[in-house]
Scaffold this motif. Structure first.
Motif, mmCIF file in Angstrom:
data_model
loop_
_atom_site.group_PDB
_atom_site.id
_atom_site.type_symbol
_atom_site.label_atom_id
_atom_site.label_comp_id
_atom_site.label_asym_id
_atom_site.label_seq_id
_atom_site.Cartn_x
_atom_site.Cartn_y
_atom_site.Cartn_z
ATOM 1 N N VAL A 232 -24.529 50.500 -14.860
ATOM 2 C CA VAL A 232 -23.761 50.070 -13.694
ATOM 3 C C VAL A 232 -24.600 49.012 -12.981
ATOM 4 N N PRO A 233 -23.947 48.166 -12.165
ATOM 5 C CA PRO A 233 -24.715 47.142 -11.446
ATOM 6 C C PRO A 233 -25.856 47.766 -10.650
ATOM 7 N N GLY A 234 -26.972 47.058 -10.582
ATOM 8 C CA GLY A 234 -28.163 47.590 -9.919
ATOM 9 C C GLY A 234 -27.921 48.002 -8.478
ATOM 10 N N ALA A 235 -27.138 47.205 -7.750
ATOM 11 C CA ALA A 235 -26.885 47.529 -6.345
ATOM 12 C C ALA A 235 -26.093 48.826 -6.215
ATOM 13 N N ILE A 236 -25.162 49.051 -7.146
ATOM 14 C CA ILE A 236 -24.369 50.279 -7.117
ATOM 15 C C ILE A 236 -25.233 51.476 -7.481
ATOM 16 N N MET A 237 -26.095 51.310 -8.474
ATOM 17 C CA MET A 237 -26.980 52.407 -8.842
ATOM 18 C C MET A 237 -27.897 52.766 -7.679
#
Length: 438
Positions: A232-237
């Motif tokens: 998943v996108p880093g910001a979401i993780m």
């Protein structure tokens, strides 16, 4: 419906049992007892799922003609049933994609959330929830695009994760699922009518529980993503790891006074099929309505049981019908470069595993089908297995191992004329499996 003779028409008899199971789960037969009286204020109907259209029609037919009724429900493309003659439309029905969400589903979710604005304590929200709602009611978390949500959803579907694991992730990457829709309805009274398509009938898992508290956590969602190697996108993780995408939990005041009614379940449909089999003079045995696991492996287990019954009369005597339900999974296997991906779903994959393990066992016929009428993304509900299935396939130059390797149940059973094709049934209590042993 009149039961065909099991000995003379085994395939038709198994199809009859499937139809009995589906009929038991149709909303119009099960909704009236669960409807509350009209409120002092508005009645707003919101919903999502493969049974959404037929559930909306049931409410329109049963709600007092002089009581206000309005709302919006989203269902899968081509799953809106014909409107009964003379039934006035009061609930809008729109369609979107399943199992991978699309822009139409996002637009529907945005409209549904917007309709909750301005509700008062005098208003009633009837939420119609059925399987498939996780994809149909898609409203990605802030910072997550629809395209990213589609990729994550597709990866989950192909990973072998079970439905509880998939929906744990879906809830935490949504602005409407995991109890958030109910929270948005406050201070109105919320009554959820749901058709279960999940093992255990947990309302918080059905369609990712948009109107019920969520006991899972961001940390559990992270664990699922890591377990199956889904990026998943880093910001979401980071938001997940910080707990910033947490869902409303049990005990939250937003759920005070809410009611949830299961109007149809897998067990009820299996019991209806068992009763029909007994009426035809056969013993009927329900293994479980909660079976999970890899579809082909579950097929092998069923085959071992069927062979024991056919050869030794254990643990059940012949003639009999063995029934099971639940939600199995298919792990999509890697293919060699240039190889074409097969077509198929859980029911077809179960049937391939079953046929391979049965090895032409005399006296055993089987049907596996999804009760929504669609096995995965194809146009069939499932497939049929007979004692001569492998023999007919080999005569046509088809080796079942090769089809299993590329998850190609559709390609295997179509040339044999053994696909079960029903079209959308307008309900969904998940997998139905029936073995006839004579």
């Amino acid at each position: 419906m009149t039961a065909p003779n099991p000995a003379a028409q085994p395939r038709q008899f198994l199809e009859y049992l499937y139809q009995v199971a589906v009929k038991r789960a149709l909303p119009l037969h099960n909704t009236a007892a669960c409807l509350p009286p009209p409120p002092k204020g508005r009645t707003l109907v919101l919903g999502a799922g493969k049974a959404g259209g037929s559930m909306a029609h049931a409410v329109e037919a049963l709600w007092p003609a002089d009581a206000p009724l309005e709302g919006l429900v989203v269902t899968r493309y081509h799953h809106t049933p014909p409107r009964p003659e003379g039934l006035k439309q009061r609930i809008e029905i729109v369609e979107a994609a399943h199992p991978v969400p699309d822009a139409a589903g996002r637009a529907a979710a945005e409209r549904i959330l917007a309709l909750t604005q301005g509700l008062t304590k005098d208003d009633l929200v009837l939420c119609l929830i059925s399987g498939g709602g996780s994809a149909l009611l898609t409203l990605p978390a802030e910072g997550l695009t629809l395209e990213e949500k589609q990729r994550i959803n597709k990866a989950l579907l192909e990973s072998g994760a079970n439905i509880a694991e998939m929906n744990c992730v879906r809830k935490h990457l949504s602005r409407i699922k995991g109890g958030r829709l109910a929270a948005a309805c406050a201070p109105a009274q919320v009554v959820t009518l749901t058709i279960s398509d999940v093992p255990g009938d947990d309302p918080s898992i059905i369609a990712s529980g948009p109107t019920v508290p969520d006991a899972t956590s961001c940390a559990e969602a992270v664990a699922v993503l890591q377990r199956y190697g889904i990026a998943v996108p880093g910001a979401i993780m980071s938001l997940l790891e910080q707990g910033a995408l947490e869902t409303p939990k049990p005990g939250d005041a937003a759920f005070a006074g809410h009611a949830v009614h299961l109007i149809a379940t897998p067990q009820q449909s299996l019991e209806a099929a068992a009763e029909a089999a007994r009426a035809a003079g056969l013993d009927a045995h329900i293994l479980s309505d909660e079976m999970e696991g890899e579809s082909r492996e579950v097929g092998k287990v069923h085959a071992a049981l069927a062979r024991a019954v056919a050869q030794r009369g254990q643990p059940f005597g012949r003639p009999c019908v063995i029934l099971s339900g639940g939600e199995t999974t298919v792990t999509v296997r890697p293919l060699p470069p240039g190889a074409a991906r097969g077509r198929g779903g859980r029911a077809g994959e179960f049937c391939m595993g079953l046929a391979l393990a049965l090895q032409g066992q005399p006296g055993v016929w089987a049907l596996a089908a999804d009760t929504d009428g669609i096995d995965g993304v194809e146009d069939n509900a499932g497939a049929f297995v007979a004692p001569d299935t492998l023999q007919r396939a080999r005569a046509a130059g088809m080796k079942i191992d090769a089809y299993l390797d590329r998850n190609d149940a559709y390609g295997y059973f179509q040339p044999l004329g053994d696909l079960v094709v029903t079209g959308p049934t307008h309900t969904n209590v998940n997998d139905f499996r029936a073995l006839l042993i004579l």
